[in-house]
Design a protein around this motif. Structure first.
Motif: not given
Length: 765
Positions: A496, A499-500, A502
């Motif tokens: 997670e 992804e944050t 990115d």
């Protein structure tokens, strides 16, 4: 004195003399030779023109008879080997079918000085001689004065070819340095050439490539994989059946992982054009991630490690796949001593020193064959016949101590090895005491290491096949994964979070471009306001606003408010400075996020690699055979049987068993041999691919794997005699009982004949 009349009888045959023959001879058979060295369009035109010109010339020349056109297309003149028409022309000339050969120039005839002179001399020695006329140089080889000029000019033609070769080599090397390979994809399995020259994976061929790698990392041999491919009806890129060598070629080809190594071969001689392997004569060029790979890097690394069969030693910084190919020695160089020291400053701590390998020699007592019987002739008083066998042992470097001339300890110094061989383990009481004070460890037989390792693998295999995810190896691996995950979680590592990061990086990059755009607009307005000449150029159309913006952007850096080709002055606290400061702050935040992402990706990648290695290890376990080469069910010591008739499961002797065999009371029937434990084939590839380090603690060795699990083996203190009563099965299916120590290594038994001392003395007298 009366002048005598001399009648001249004219010559009727051609000969070699000053002035040549071509222009004065008549009714001669003339052929032409043409050649072009490449097949491009411009050379094709020259090729056609040469043939047409000489056909017309010979046909229309009075006194000449047309004898044919010999022509080689796209052939090099540095060698006769592949010039079919040239060789046919020479054969016809030597058979008396030609009188003269006409060619455009020496370089068309040959670019090899030796070939030119040899051919010309061969033709001149014919009866009658055959001449060659070189049009450009105006040389007739039947002119006695022409050979000197021919030698010089042919040498120049050869040197011109050398110069061309050097230029071509230089251009190829420049392409290599720029990362531009020269690869014929039509000769390579798995790839096709795309419309724009890119490498495109061929799905059907790629299945074969993946099959080869997957089967190999699962422990299958190249011979076995080739047999399977042939049974499946799959062919090589040349539409031939597979062989072990063709499988190994695929396994060693770095292009299948996406890399490319250039200049693996070189042409040493421009005359022969023969390529040889580049063994350091010229640089090599290696490019990683040059194209999309067919296999993943983890599988590639595993296959290369198993090919080289040599894991890195403790503290060795050289990757296993970069070591010398074809290493056939023992892989146990990654063993370290875990014995607890009892003396000195480090008393109570583990030794931690590495092990080195020393080979001892024993005598195969009672062994005989036709060689010894034939050599002695029954006269044992003169000769002493012995059969010797070698067996390797591993010793702690610390225990052997330092020796004279010792260098940094890697594999044990030559002096240490020599000392061990001379002593053969038979130390004096003082030497043994000193050695034990340095380290209390014991020597380890290599056969015990191999057998213990294989017994451990079969134990894990049987357990996994029975319990699957609840098996010992799966439980240990899941525990190792959980520990790594908890460590990653403690470091704020999670999918997670990646992804944050990115999303944040993408958002900041968009904001940075917007800020830079506003900064550039403000700088442009300031420049136009201060630069009258620039305004005039803009009004006249000599420059556009986009070009001004481009110039300003090219002058921007991340560390200042921006410089410009137009050198405008900016006031402190201006709009330009505000945007520049904001852009600098955004860049710093992006860099910080990228560093965090890189750290997280590496840790996530480590977990992925662990899982990949574990999956490969399980695949290798599944491939372990349950039958020996003779087709008999494997009997694993400690699992299927508890020791042999002569030794218990720990290798300790069974009282009276050997004596019973020797006295004939115990018969080794085929049934008893079939029930004997097997000396298991050591899977060196599995060891090299997964075992990072082994810590020796007496009879136990703890192996650290590259998938986070520590695997123990026991029975490592066994000696050669511990395996009496085991059975060995050769690759051809021959089963033998290990009834003597040398049988463990009977493939290395060597015949030796010595002259007895008495015979030596008699010969000396």
């Amino acid at each position: 004195m009366t002048q005598k009349k001399v009648e001249v009888i004219p010559a009727t045959k051609r000969s070699v003399h000053n002035g040549g023959q071509l222009k004065v001879q008549s009714n001669i058979r003339v052929a032409a030779y043409c050649r072009v060295s490449t097949g491009d369009e411009s050379q094709q035109t020259s090729y056609t023109t040469q043939k047409a010109f000489y056909t017309n010339l010979i046909t229309n020349k009075p006194g000449w008879r047309f004898a044919g056109i010999y022509a080689d297309e796209a052939k090099s003149g540095t060698s006769r080997e592949h010039r079919e028409d040239f060789n046919r022309m020479m054969a016809d000339a030597l058979d008396g079918k030609l009188d003269y050969i006409v060619t455009k120039s020496i370089s068309r005839f040959a670019r090899n000085t030796v070939d030119t002179l040899n051919c010309v001399r061969q033709l001149r020695q014919q009866n009658p001689p055959v001449g060659v006329y070189f049009e450009k140089e105006n040389i007739d080889t039947l002119d006695a004065t022409g050979e000197l000029i021919l030698t010089i000019l042919s040498a120049l033609a050869q040197d011109e070819s050398r110069s061309i070769s050097d230029n071509i080599r230089w251009s190829i090397q420049k392409n290599f340095q720029a990362g531009k390979p020269k690869v014929d994809l039509n000769r390579m399995l798995g790839y096709d050439k795309g419309a724009n020259g890119e490498w495109v994976i061929n799905p059907e061929q790629a299945k074969t490539v993946r099959y080869i790698f997957e089967r190999y990392v699962c422990g299958q041999t190249a011979n076995r994989i080739a047999k399977e491919l042939n049974e499946l009806g799959r062919k090589t890129v040349n539409k031939k059946n597979w062989s072990a060598s063709s499988v190994l070629t695929v396994l060693r080809n770095e292009k299948y992982v996406g890399d490319i190594e250039m200049q693996k071969t070189i042409t040493k001689d421009f005359l022969t054009h023969r390529s040889t392997i580049n063994k350091g004569e010229a640089p090599r060029y290696y490019v990683e991630n040059h194209h999309v790979g067919i296999i993943d890097r983890s599988t590639w690394d595993k296959a290369q490690t198993m090919l080289y069969e040599k894991p890195s030693k403790v503290g060795d910084s050289v990757p296993a796949q970069k070591k010398k190919r074809g290493y056939t020695g023992s892989p146990f160089g990654n063993l370290v001593c875990g014995a607890v020291l009892e003396h000195g400053e480090r008393a109570g701590k583990e030794c931690g020193e590495g092990f080195f390998r020393v080979t001892y020699t024993g005598v195969a007592t009672g062994y005989t064959d036709d060689r010894s019987l034939a050599a002695t002739g029954g006269d044992t008083d003169i000769y002493l016949e012995k059969y010797a066998y070698a067996y390797p042992v591993w010793r702690c470097k610390q225990k052997m101590g330092k020796r004279e001339g010792e260098k940094p300890r890697q594999n044990g110094t030559p002096d240490q090895k020599l000392y061990c061989r001379e002593k053969h383990g038979r130390l004096s009481d003082a030497e043994r005491k000193a050695a034990n004070e340095r380290c209390p460890s014991e020597s380890i037989h290599e056969c015990a290491l191999e057998q213990s390792f294989m017994e451990m693998l079969y134990r894990l295999k049987r357990d996994y096949e029975k319990n699957h995810e609840a098996s010992e190896i799966s439980t240990l691996f899941h525990k190792a994964c959980e520990q790594m995950y908890q460590q990653m979680k403690g470091n704020s590592v999670s999918v997670e979070r990646l992804e944050t990061l990115d999303a944040q990086i993408k958002e900041l990059e968009e904001k940075l471009q917007e800020t830079i755009g506003r900064q550039v607009t403000a700088m442009r307005d300031a420049v136009l306001e201060q630069n009258l000449e620039l305004n005039e150029s803009l009004a006249e159309g000599n420059i556009t606003l986009d070009e001004i913006d481009s110039d300003i952007r090219n002058g921007l850096t991340g560390n200042d408010i921006g410089t410009s080709f137009y050198h405008a002055d900016y006031e402190e606290g201006s709009e330009i400075e505000a945007y520049a400061s904001l852009a600098k702050d955004i860049r710093q935040r992006i860099e910080s996020f990228r560093k965090e992402k890189e750290t997280l990706s590496q840790e996530q990648g480590a977990l992925t690699v662990m899982k990949k290695n574990f999956d490969l290890f399980i695949a290798c376990l599944k491939e372990l055979p349950e039958q020996n080469a003779a087709g008999m069910p494997l009997k694993v010591n400690g699992l299927d049987v508890q020791g042999s008739l002569f030794r218990d499961v720990d290798g300790k002797p069974v009282d009276g068993a050997v004596a019973s065999l020797n006295r004939g009371r115990l018969k080794m029937t085929p049934e008893r041999i079939a029930e004997a434990p097997d000396l298991l084939h050591f899977e060196k590839g599995i060891y090299c691919a997964f075992m990072k380090k082994g810590t020796v603690k007496g009879d136990i060795v703890l192996y650290e794997t590259n998938f986070g699990v520590t695997l123990p083996t026991c029975g490592n203190q066994r000696t050669l005699t511990s395996f009496l009563g085991f059975k060995k099965c050769s690759l051809d299916g021959l089963v033998t009982l290990v009834d003597a120590p040398y049988r463990v290594y009977d493939n290395t038994v060597q015949y030796r004949r010595y002259l007895r001392s008495k015979a030596k003395r008699e010969q000396a007298v």
